[in-house]
Scaffold this motif. Structure first.
Motif, PDB file in Angstrom:
ATOM      1  N   THR A 117       0.816  -1.210   0.000  1.00  0.00           N
ATOM      2  CA  THR A 117       0.000   0.000   0.000  1.00  0.00           C
ATOM      3  C   THR A 117       0.851   1.261   0.000  1.00  0.00           C
ATOM      4  O   THR A 117       0.534   2.235  -0.666  1.00  0.00           O
ATOM      5  CB  THR A 117      -0.933  -0.005   1.230  1.00  0.00           C
ATOM      6  OG1 THR A 117      -1.657  -1.233   1.223  1.00  0.00           O
ATOM      7  CG2 THR A 117      -1.919   1.133   1.183  1.00  0.00           C
ATOM      8  N   ARG A 118       1.970   1.235   0.714  1.00  0.00           N
ATOM      9  CA  ARG A 118       2.833   2.430   0.790  1.00  0.00           C
ATOM     10  C   ARG A 118       3.464   2.775  -0.561  1.00  0.00           C
ATOM     11  O   ARG A 118       4.008   3.859  -0.727  1.00  0.00           O
ATOM     12  CB  ARG A 118       3.908   2.232   1.856  1.00  0.00           C
ATOM     13  CG  ARG A 118       4.955   1.219   1.482  1.00  0.00           C
ATOM     14  CD  ARG A 118       6.064   1.081   2.529  1.00  0.00           C
ATOM     15  NE  ARG A 118       7.050   0.117   2.117  1.00  0.00           N
ATOM     16  CZ  ARG A 118       6.942  -1.200   2.273  1.00  0.00           C
ATOM     17  NH1 ARG A 118       5.862  -1.707   2.838  1.00  0.00           N
ATOM     18  NH2 ARG A 118       7.887  -2.016   1.849  1.00  0.00           N
ATOM     19  N   GLN A 119       3.397   1.856  -1.532  1.00  0.00           N
ATOM     20  CA  GLN A 119       3.994   2.101  -2.851  1.00  0.00           C
ATOM     21  C   GLN A 119       3.012   2.758  -3.821  1.00  0.00           C
ATOM     22  O   GLN A 119       3.364   3.025  -4.956  1.00  0.00           O
ATOM     23  CB  GLN A 119       4.509   0.787  -3.441  1.00  0.00           C
ATOM     24  CG  GLN A 119       5.638   0.196  -2.622  1.00  0.00           C
ATOM     25  CD  GLN A 119       5.915  -1.249  -2.981  1.00  0.00           C
ATOM     26  OE1 GLN A 119       5.025  -2.001  -3.337  1.00  0.00           O
ATOM     27  NE2 GLN A 119       7.174  -1.627  -2.882  1.00  0.00           N
ATOM     28  N   LEU A 120       1.782   3.030  -3.363  1.00  0.00           N
ATOM     29  CA  LEU A 120       0.801   3.683  -4.219  1.00  0.00           C
ATOM     30  C   LEU A 120       0.987   5.191  -4.136  1.00  0.00           C
ATOM     31  O   LEU A 120       1.160   5.743  -3.050  1.00  0.00           O
ATOM     32  CB  LEU A 120      -0.613   3.299  -3.793  1.00  0.00           C
ATOM     33  CG  LEU A 120      -0.916   1.802  -3.868  1.00  0.00           C
ATOM     34  CD1 LEU A 120      -2.315   1.526  -3.348  1.00  0.00           C
ATOM     35  CD2 LEU A 120      -0.751   1.275  -5.276  1.00  0.00           C
ATOM     36  N   LEU A 121       0.953   5.851  -5.272  1.00  0.00           N
ATOM     37  CA  LEU A 121       1.212   7.286  -5.323  1.00  0.00           C
ATOM     38  C   LEU A 121      -0.070   8.096  -5.183  1.00  0.00           C
ATOM     39  O   LEU A 121      -1.138   7.666  -5.600  1.00  0.00           O
ATOM     40  CB  LEU A 121       1.888   7.649  -6.650  1.00  0.00           C
ATOM     41  CG  LEU A 121       3.203   6.946  -6.962  1.00  0.00           C
ATOM     42  CD1 LEU A 121       3.708   7.373  -8.337  1.00  0.00           C
ATOM     43  CD2 LEU A 121       4.247   7.247  -5.900  1.00  0.00           C
ATOM     44  N   GLU A 122       0.066   9.261  -4.639  1.00  0.00           N
ATOM     45  CA  GLU A 122      -1.030  10.237  -4.561  1.00  0.00           C
ATOM     46  C   GLU A 122      -0.615  11.425  -5.406  1.00  0.00           C
ATOM     47  O   GLU A 122       0.566  11.749  -5.456  1.00  0.00           O
ATOM     48  CB  GLU A 122      -1.234  10.691  -3.110  1.00  0.00           C
ATOM     49  CG  GLU A 122      -1.759   9.607  -2.196  1.00  0.00           C
ATOM     50  CD  GLU A 122      -3.219   9.275  -2.427  1.00  0.00           C
ATOM     51  OE1 GLU A 122      -3.962  10.172  -2.878  1.00  0.00           O
ATOM     52  OE2 GLU A 122      -3.611   8.139  -2.198  1.00  0.00           O
ATOM     53  N   PRO A 123      -1.508  12.143  -6.024  1.00  0.00           N
ATOM     54  CA  PRO A 123      -2.938  11.839  -6.136  1.00  0.00           C
ATOM     55  C   PRO A 123      -3.165  10.785  -7.211  1.00  0.00           C
ATOM     56  O   PRO A 123      -2.230  10.381  -7.902  1.00  0.00           O
ATOM     57  CB  PRO A 123      -3.530  13.180  -6.561  1.00  0.00           C
ATOM     58  CG  PRO A 123      -2.458  13.815  -7.377  1.00  0.00           C
ATOM     59  CD  PRO A 123      -1.158  13.375  -6.740  1.00  0.00           C
ATOM     60  N   THR A 124      -4.408  10.384  -7.370  1.00  0.00           N
ATOM     61  CA  THR A 124      -4.771   9.461  -8.443  1.00  0.00           C
ATOM     62  C   THR A 124      -5.389  10.271  -9.575  1.00  0.00           C
ATOM     63  O   THR A 124      -5.791  11.413  -9.382  1.00  0.00           O
ATOM     64  CB  THR A 124      -5.799   8.419  -7.948  1.00  0.00           C
ATOM     65  OG1 THR A 124      -6.939   9.116  -7.453  1.00  0.00           O
ATOM     66  CG2 THR A 124      -5.227   7.532  -6.865  1.00  0.00           C
ATOM     67  N   GLY A 125      -5.466   9.663 -10.730  1.00  0.00           N
ATOM     68  CA  GLY A 125      -6.162  10.278 -11.862  1.00  0.00           C
ATOM     69  C   GLY A 125      -7.565   9.692 -11.919  1.00  0.00           C
ATOM     70  O   GLY A 125      -7.710   8.471 -12.027  1.00  0.00           O
ATOM     71  N   VAL A 126      -8.566  10.521 -11.784  1.00  0.00           N
ATOM     72  CA  VAL A 126      -9.951  10.051 -11.812  1.00  0.00           C
ATOM     73  C   VAL A 126     -10.634  10.671 -13.039  1.00  0.00           C
ATOM     74  O   VAL A 126     -10.674  11.895 -13.179  1.00  0.00           O
ATOM     75  CB  VAL A 126     -10.703  10.438 -10.519  1.00  0.00           C
ATOM     76  CG1 VAL A 126     -12.145   9.964 -10.571  1.00  0.00           C
ATOM     77  CG2 VAL A 126      -9.985   9.879  -9.297  1.00  0.00           C
ATOM     78  N   PHE A 127     -11.156   9.797 -13.898  1.00  0.00           N
ATOM     79  CA  PHE A 127     -11.799  10.216 -15.144  1.00  0.00           C
ATOM     80  C   PHE A 127     -13.142   9.520 -15.256  1.00  0.00           C
ATOM     81  O   PHE A 127     -13.277   8.356 -14.877  1.00  0.00           O
ATOM     82  CB  PHE A 127     -10.926   9.838 -16.351  1.00  0.00           C
ATOM     83  CG  PHE A 127      -9.527  10.385 -16.268  1.00  0.00           C
ATOM     84  CD1 PHE A 127      -9.250  11.642 -16.770  1.00  0.00           C
ATOM     85  CD2 PHE A 127      -8.518   9.657 -15.676  1.00  0.00           C
ATOM     86  CE1 PHE A 127      -7.958  12.158 -16.685  1.00  0.00           C
ATOM     87  CE2 PHE A 127      -7.226  10.167 -15.584  1.00  0.00           C
ATOM     88  CZ  PHE A 127      -6.949  11.429 -16.090  1.00  0.00           C
ATOM     89  N   TRP A 128     -14.146  10.220 -15.772  1.00  0.00           N
ATOM     90  CA  TRP A 128     -15.456   9.603 -15.941  1.00  0.00           C
ATOM     91  C   TRP A 128     -16.212  10.254 -17.087  1.00  0.00           C
ATOM     92  O   TRP A 128     -15.925  11.359 -17.482  1.00  0.00           O
ATOM     93  CB  TRP A 128     -16.269   9.683 -14.649  1.00  0.00           C
ATOM     94  CG  TRP A 128     -16.669  11.074 -14.266  1.00  0.00           C
ATOM     95  CD1 TRP A 128     -17.837  11.715 -14.590  1.00  0.00           C
ATOM     96  CD2 TRP A 128     -15.912  12.015 -13.500  1.00  0.00           C
ATOM     97  NE1 TRP A 128     -17.847  12.987 -14.070  1.00  0.00           N
ATOM     98  CE2 TRP A 128     -16.670  13.198 -13.388  1.00  0.00           C
ATOM     99  CE3 TRP A 128     -14.653  11.974 -12.888  1.00  0.00           C
ATOM    100  CZ2 TRP A 128     -16.213  14.316 -12.716  1.00  0.00           C
ATOM    101  CZ3 TRP A 128     -14.196  13.091 -12.216  1.00  0.00           C
ATOM    102  CH2 TRP A 128     -14.986  14.246 -12.134  1.00  0.00           C
ATOM    103  N   ARG A 129     -17.160   9.487 -17.584  1.00  0.00           N
ATOM    104  CA  ARG A 129     -18.067  10.003 -18.606  1.00  0.00           C
ATOM    105  C   ARG A 129     -19.466   9.601 -18.191  1.00  0.00           C
ATOM    106  O   ARG A 129     -19.736   8.429 -17.927  1.00  0.00           O
ATOM    107  CB  ARG A 129     -17.731   9.406 -19.971  1.00  0.00           C
ATOM    108  CG  ARG A 129     -18.394  10.211 -21.089  1.00  0.00           C
ATOM    109  CD  ARG A 129     -18.052   9.680 -22.442  1.00  0.00           C
ATOM    110  NE  ARG A 129     -19.319   9.186 -22.967  1.00  0.00           N
ATOM    111  CZ  ARG A 129     -19.433   8.302 -23.908  1.00  0.00           C
ATOM    112  NH1 ARG A 129     -18.391   7.755 -24.450  1.00  0.00           N
ATOM    113  NH2 ARG A 129     -20.618   7.930 -24.316  1.00  0.00           N
ATOM    114  N   GLY A 130     -20.349  10.573 -18.124  1.00  0.00           N
ATOM    115  CA  GLY A 130     -21.726  10.321 -17.719  1.00  0.00           C
ATOM    116  C   GLY A 130     -22.582   9.870 -18.876  1.00  0.00           C
ATOM    117  O   GLY A 130     -22.114   9.677 -19.991  1.00  0.00           O
ATOM    118  N   GLN A 131     -23.859   9.712 -18.577  1.00  0.00           N
ATOM    119  CA  GLN A 131     -24.823   9.328 -19.607  1.00  0.00           C
ATOM    120  C   GLN A 131     -24.902  10.445 -20.650  1.00  0.00           C
ATOM    121  O   GLN A 131     -24.626  11.588 -20.372  1.00  0.00           O
ATOM    122  CB  GLN A 131     -26.201   9.103 -18.980  1.00  0.00           C
ATOM    123  CG  GLN A 131     -26.252   7.967 -17.979  1.00  0.00           C
ATOM    124  CD  GLN A 131     -25.963   6.605 -18.598  1.00  0.00           C
ATOM    125  OE1 GLN A 131     -26.201   6.387 -19.782  1.00  0.00           O
ATOM    126  NE2 GLN A 131     -25.424   5.699 -17.806  1.00  0.00           N
ATOM    127  N   GLY A 132     -25.277  10.087 -21.816  1.00  0.00           N
ATOM    128  CA  GLY A 132     -25.353  11.053 -22.910  1.00  0.00           C
ATOM    129  C   GLY A 132     -24.831  10.406 -24.167  1.00  0.00           C
ATOM    130  O   GLY A 132     -24.443   9.241 -24.165  1.00  0.00           O
TER     131      GLY A 132
END
Length: 157
Positions: A87-102
């Motif tokens: 767990t300590r090897q995970l970097l911050e921040p993360t990249g969060v991407f999303w696409r909604g309905q449409g």
């Protein structure tokens, strides 16, 4: 000069990490203290850097259908004997991407400040690495087949 680097699915490493989870389950064992096991909706991707001196430019994330993608970088240098991901090897921040309905023209959204900082962090790590590994977490209809993701850098002279 700009350089576009595509994230590539590392099927062999993903499978090895899935086998680790399966092995623990079959033997009724628990993960090691601090160990980060691969979840069923996650896969390991990699970036290969041809150049080491880079500056982050922008993300190119295409989701062909509505969904949610979270990209977490690791500081792990994978070795053939598969040292466990901690767990300590995970970097911050993360990249969060999303696409909604449409329709198909609905733009991909992100937490821009985090994505930008994450991109800069990747460029920093590229100065000392030829390869970097990432956990892609797929949710809400997103899957490896519906994601096309790359990152563009400026090559420093």
């Amino acid at each position: 000069m700009s350089l576009k680097v595509a994230f590539r699915l590392d099927t062999q490493l993903t499978e090895m990490m899935r086998l680790r989870v399966q092995s623990l389950q079959q033997r009724g064992q628990k993960r090691q203290e601090g160990e980060r096991l691969l979840q069923p909706n996650e896969a390991v991707y990699r970036l290969d850097f041809a150049h080491q001196s880079l500056s982050f430019s922008h993300w190119s994330v295409r989701l062909t259908q509505p969904g949610h993608l979270t990209i977490t970088g690791t500081s792990q240098l994978w070795t053939p004997d598969l040292t466990h991901l901690m767990t300590r090897q995970l970097l911050e921040p993360t990249g969060v991407f999303w696409r909604g309905q449409g329709g198909p023209n609905t733009p991909v959204q992100s937490y821009e400040a985090d994505a930008h900082e994450f991109g800069e962090r990747i460029a920093e790590l590229a100065k000392v690495r030829k390869v970097m590994y990432f956990l892609f977490a797929f949710a809400e209809g997103c899957s490896p087949e519906t994601v096309d993701c790359s990152i563009t850098f400026t090559v420093d002279s």
